[in-house]
Design an enzyme around this catalytic site. Structure first.
Site, PDB file in Angstrom:
ATOM      1  N   THR A   1       0.822  -1.121   0.022  1.00 22.63           N
ATOM      2  CA  THR A   1       0.077   0.050   0.037  1.00 22.63           C
ATOM      3  C   THR A   1       0.874   1.222  -0.118  1.00 22.63           C
ATOM      4  O   THR A   1       2.089   1.023   0.370  1.00 22.63           O
ATOM      5  CB  THR A   1      -0.812   0.082   1.229  1.00 22.63           C
ATOM      6  OG1 THR A   1      -0.114   0.194   2.463  1.00 22.63           O
ATOM      7  CG2 THR A   1      -1.615  -1.335   1.379  1.00 22.63           C
TER       8      THR A   1
ATOM      9  N   GLU B   1      -5.613  -3.696  -0.988  1.00 19.05           N
ATOM     10  CA  GLU B   1      -6.043  -4.916  -0.125  1.00 19.05           C
ATOM     11  C   GLU B   1      -7.390  -5.616  -0.634  1.00 19.05           C
ATOM     12  O   GLU B   1      -7.543  -6.814  -0.207  1.00 19.05           O
ATOM     13  CB  GLU B   1      -6.531  -4.347   1.380  1.00 19.05           C
ATOM     14  CG  GLU B   1      -5.442  -3.757   2.001  1.00 19.05           C
ATOM     15  CD  GLU B   1      -4.978  -2.451   1.971  1.00 19.05           C
ATOM     16  OE1 GLU B   1      -5.330  -1.842   0.744  1.00 19.05           O
ATOM     17  OE2 GLU B   1      -4.554  -1.633   2.913  1.00 19.05           O
TER      18      GLU B   1
ATOM     19  N   LYS C   1     -15.806  17.299   9.343  1.00 18.75           N
ATOM     20  CA  LYS C   1     -16.902  17.296  10.292  1.00 18.75           C
ATOM     21  C   LYS C   1     -16.932  18.779  10.941  1.00 18.75           C
ATOM     22  O   LYS C   1     -16.069  19.264  11.643  1.00 18.75           O
ATOM     23  CB  LYS C   1     -16.426  16.198  11.669  1.00 18.75           C
ATOM     24  CG  LYS C   1     -16.079  14.883  11.022  1.00 18.75           C
ATOM     25  CD  LYS C   1     -15.966  14.066  12.215  1.00 18.75           C
ATOM     26  CE  LYS C   1     -15.664  12.617  11.648  1.00 18.75           C
ATOM     27  NZ  LYS C   1     -14.174  12.333  11.715  1.00 18.75           N
TER      28      LYS C   1
ATOM     29  N   TRP D   1     -21.284  15.916   8.676  1.00 15.59           N
ATOM     30  CA  TRP D   1     -20.287  15.378   7.693  1.00 15.59           C
ATOM     31  C   TRP D   1     -20.442  16.447   6.719  1.00 15.59           C
ATOM     32  O   TRP D   1     -21.564  16.388   5.983  1.00 15.59           O
ATOM     33  CB  TRP D   1     -20.261  13.910   7.412  1.00 15.59           C
ATOM     34  CG  TRP D   1     -19.658  13.235   8.873  1.00 15.59           C
ATOM     35  CD1 TRP D   1     -18.906  13.864   9.720  1.00 15.59           C
ATOM     36  CD2 TRP D   1     -19.923  11.843   8.940  1.00 15.59           C
ATOM     37  NE1 TRP D   1     -18.766  12.752  10.763  1.00 15.59           N
ATOM     38  CE2 TRP D   1     -19.234  11.772  10.417  1.00 15.59           C
ATOM     39  CE3 TRP D   1     -20.551  10.890   8.356  1.00 15.59           C
ATOM     40  CZ2 TRP D   1     -19.038  10.442  10.896  1.00 15.59           C
ATOM     41  CZ3 TRP D   1     -20.497   9.659   9.127  1.00 15.59           C
ATOM     42  CH2 TRP D   1     -19.932   9.314  10.271  1.00 15.59           C
TER      43      TRP D   1
HETATM   44  P1  ADP Z   1      -3.370   4.077  -2.575  1.00 21.28           P
HETATM   45  O1  ADP Z   1      -3.633   4.424  -1.323  1.00 21.28           O
HETATM   46  O2  ADP Z   1      -1.794   3.571  -2.713  1.00 21.28           O
HETATM   47  O3  ADP Z   1      -3.543   5.020  -3.804  1.00 21.28           O
HETATM   48  P2  ADP Z   1      -5.151   2.146  -3.388  1.00 21.28           P
HETATM   49  O4  ADP Z   1      -5.387   2.126  -4.779  1.00 21.28           O
HETATM   50  O5  ADP Z   1      -5.449   0.840  -2.676  1.00 21.28           O
HETATM   51  O6  ADP Z   1      -3.695   2.792  -2.858  1.00 21.28           O
HETATM   52  O7  ADP Z   1      -6.464   3.230  -2.889  1.00 21.28           O
HETATM   53  C1  ADP Z   1      -7.611   2.626  -2.573  1.00 21.28           C
HETATM   54  C2  ADP Z   1      -8.625   3.857  -1.946  1.00 21.28           C
HETATM   55  O8  ADP Z   1      -8.917   4.679  -3.348  1.00 21.28           O
HETATM   56  C3  ADP Z   1      -9.744   3.527  -1.575  1.00 21.28           C
HETATM   57  O9  ADP Z   1      -9.763   2.988  -0.336  1.00 21.28           O
HETATM   58  C4  ADP Z   1     -10.480   4.706  -1.740  1.00 21.28           C
HETATM   59  O10 ADP Z   1     -10.314   5.780  -0.681  1.00 21.28           O
HETATM   60  C5  ADP Z   1     -10.061   5.329  -3.018  1.00 21.28           C
HETATM   61  N1  ADP Z   1     -10.787   5.140  -4.182  1.00 21.28           N
HETATM   62  C6  ADP Z   1     -10.773   4.148  -4.926  1.00 21.28           C
HETATM   63  N2  ADP Z   1     -11.675   4.258  -5.988  1.00 21.28           N
HETATM   64  C7  ADP Z   1     -12.420   5.106  -5.628  1.00 21.28           C
HETATM   65  C8  ADP Z   1     -13.671   5.749  -6.325  1.00 21.28           C
HETATM   66  N3  ADP Z   1     -14.096   5.333  -7.428  1.00 21.28           N
HETATM   67  N4  ADP Z   1     -14.259   6.662  -5.726  1.00 21.28           N
HETATM   68  C9  ADP Z   1     -13.708   7.171  -4.524  1.00 21.28           C
HETATM   69  N5  ADP Z   1     -12.512   6.841  -3.789  1.00 21.28           N
HETATM   70  C10 ADP Z   1     -11.864   5.846  -4.438  1.00 21.28           C
END
Ligand code: ADP
Length: 540
Positions: free
Chosen positions: A184, A328, A436, A441
């Site tokens: 991550t 994940e 917040k 929110w």
């Molecule tokens: P990194 O944090 O390394 O960019 P990830 O690709 O695992 O890694 O990121 C996942 C996060 O990206 C999700 O938990 C979410 O917050 C955000 N995310 C992914 N797709 C979307 C989406 N379509 N809309 C809003 N948030 C998104």
């Protein structure tokens, strides 16, 4: 009569075996790092991957080993994608955009024994080479003639591979063996390693290929713009051979012109984060260009603004698949496809649904819960923490002492969401980014997407700023489109159409650029730090 059906471990080698056997001549096209467009087929690619596996075994590498790859989407990466798990080892994808100290951390934490690196990325590895004690060899993904400066002591891939023929069988084993590893991004604390198994990758690919997800078939040509090193490559390198489709791999040129050129090579479906598509849409507008073959575009990784969906669909006739997921989750959690009750709606109402990230495939389960962990209703209003459980969801990070899930196996995604009665998920925020104000929110994502719809706004980020009375108040940071100087009042007026007065930002700040993470997302952490460093105070 128990267990009378055949029982074969779900190992990813079977995906490319299937493609080679039943779709063997389907073309695979890639832009090489050396420059020229190169071509292959599933049958040829499988042989190359078998050679990789055989050579690795001959080098004494196999089960239990972790091998790192830092490269762009190319045919060579694709053969490593199968060759490394095929020798029994696990493929650790390395993001070249990470800071050097983070790369050192993850390579050493995983214990990578060997690194494969694209020739243009050699300087990144050369700089940290002496801090990587477990790495035996660095192999540069090119031939001897193209070995770059600074690659002393490194090995040319084609020479290395020439020593092995394709007369080999995939190393067999348990379907729960490690297959791939992706860390991550580590925006909070050190990056954490997610270890995909052969089984989780295979099941995930089956789920992602299905009709309500990517709906990928042998008649498609898929181009993953999303890098294979980002979040398991969104499973594209697994769903491709599973469906027997043709592939186009864009290499390292991810400029709008470069991406457009590759899309015009017969691509029917593609996938990337919103920023890539924002850039491409401006490029198309400026040159009055159209797509010849593209039909579907999967957009995810961060929230896709409505304006982007509208432009693709109404102007170019290309259907948008809004996707959500995370490293994940292998990584796809949901995709927005239309159930009959949504199909029956007007085009405008369907667009409302496309701002959600859709619903999950079989194998992914979801819940929304309040702060105490109680389930919230699926009424499209109640907002809570989004939890998930599934066959391709992390249980425990690499080398961690405890599980990443609760006692019942639910993993907290860190996202906040609402869900409709029919299971459509709307991501309202990352839990750490939500604003917040006075106990209520405000969704930073909703503010940003509304701001992006303003014609003079190129990029926008809403952050929470602490406030003595309200706790937090929203501040909107905007990067204007080139050559424009937007009037803050016109942005405020545009936002006022969608938000209550108390939800509108206290300040709208104009910045030349916003900080991004290694995966191309806006880094709110760094944005806040920059604002603090610049002496910003609310209302100043
Ligand atoms: P990194 O944090 O390394 O960019 P990830 O690709 O695992 O890694 O990121 C996942 C996060 O990206 C999700 O938990 C979410 O917050 C955000 N995310 C992914 N797709 C979307 C989406 N379509 N809309 C809003 N948030 C998104």
């Amino acid at each position: 009569m128990h267990n009378l059906m055949q029982d074969m471990p779900l190992r990813v080698g079977r995906l490319i075996d299937h493609a080679a056997r039943f779709h063997g001549k389907r073309p695979l096209t890639g832009r090489s790092i050396e420059g020229p467009i190169v071509t292959s087929t599933w049958a040829e690619q499988r042989i190359r991957a078998l050679r990789v596996a055989k050579k690795l075994n001959a080098d004494g590498l196999g089960r239990g080993d972790i091998l790192g790859v830092m490269g762009w989407n190319t045919l060579r990466f694709l053969e490593l994608w199968y060759g490394i798990p095929g020798c029994g080892a696990a493929l650790h994808t390395l993001n070249p955009r990470l800071a050097p100290e983070q790369l050192v951390y993850i390579i050493n934490h995983a214990g990578d024994r060997m690194l494969f690196v694209d020739l243009d990325l050699v300087p990144i590895i050369a700089r940290i080479r002496d801090q990587l004690p477990a790495v035996r060899n660095v192999i540069v993904l090119t031939d001897a003639a193209h070995m770059p400066e600074g690659s002393d002591g490194m090995i040319a891939y084609e020479e290395w591979l020439a020593e092995a023929d394709g007369d080999f069988d995939w190393v067999q084993g348990d379907e729960h063996d490690a297959c791939g590893i992706c860390y991550t991004s580590g925006t909070t604390g050190n990056p954490k390693g997610v270890v995909y198994t052969h089984r989780s990758n295979t099941l995930h690919a089956l789920a992602v290929q299905s009709p309500d997800m990517l709906s990928l078939g042998a008649a498609d040509t898929l181009m993953p713009v999303v890098p294979l090193f980002h979040a398991n490559g969104w499973s594209t390198a697994f769903v491709g051979p599973l469906s027997g489709c043709a592939l186009v791999l864009p290499g390292r040129d991810l400029t709008p012109a470069g991406v457009y050129e590759m899309l015009e090579m017969g691509v029917t479906i593609t996938a990337a984060v919103p920023t890539v598509w924002l850039g491409l849409l401006s490029y198309l507008d400026a040159g009055d260009l159209r797509f010849s073959t593209l039909k579907r575009v999967a957009i995810g990784g961060s929230s896709c603004p409505r304006a982007v969906i509208e432009r693709f669909q109404n102007h170019y006739g290309i259907h948008v698949l809004h996707a959500w997921g995370m490293t994940e989750m292998s990584p796809i959690g949901t995709i927005c496809s239309f159930k009959p009750e949504v199909l029956a709606l007007s085009a405008e109402e369907r667009l409302d649904f496309q701002e959600t990230v859709g619903h999950p495939p079989f194998s992914v389960d979801l819940r929304i819960v309040d702060e105490e962990g109680h389930d919230l209703p699926w009424d499209g209003v109640a907002q809570g923490r989004l939890l998930t459980k599934g066959d391709a969801v992390v249980r425990r990070y690499l080398k961690a002492d405890t599980d990443a899930t609760d006692a019942d196996g639910w993993f907290d995604t860190g996202d906040m969401a609402t869900m409709t009665e029919s299971g459509y998920v709307r991501i309202t925020d990352r839990s750490k980014d939500i604003i917040k104000s006075g106990g209520e929110w405000i969704s930073s994502i909703a503010l940003e997407n509304a701001a992006i719809a303003h014609p003079e706004v190129a990029e926008a980020a809403a952050v929470a700023w602490s406030h003595p009375k309200w706790g937090e108040r929203p501040v909107l940071c905007v990067v204007p489109r080139p050559g424009t100087t937007p009037d803050p009042e016109s942005i405020r007026a545009a936002l006022a159409e969608h938000f209550a007065k108390w939800q509108l930002p206290d300040d709208i700040l104009f910045l030349e650029e916003l900080p991004h993470t290694a995966t191309g997302k806006i880094s709110k952490l760094n944005l806040r730090k920059n604002l603090v460093a610049s002496g910003y105070a609310l209302g100043s």
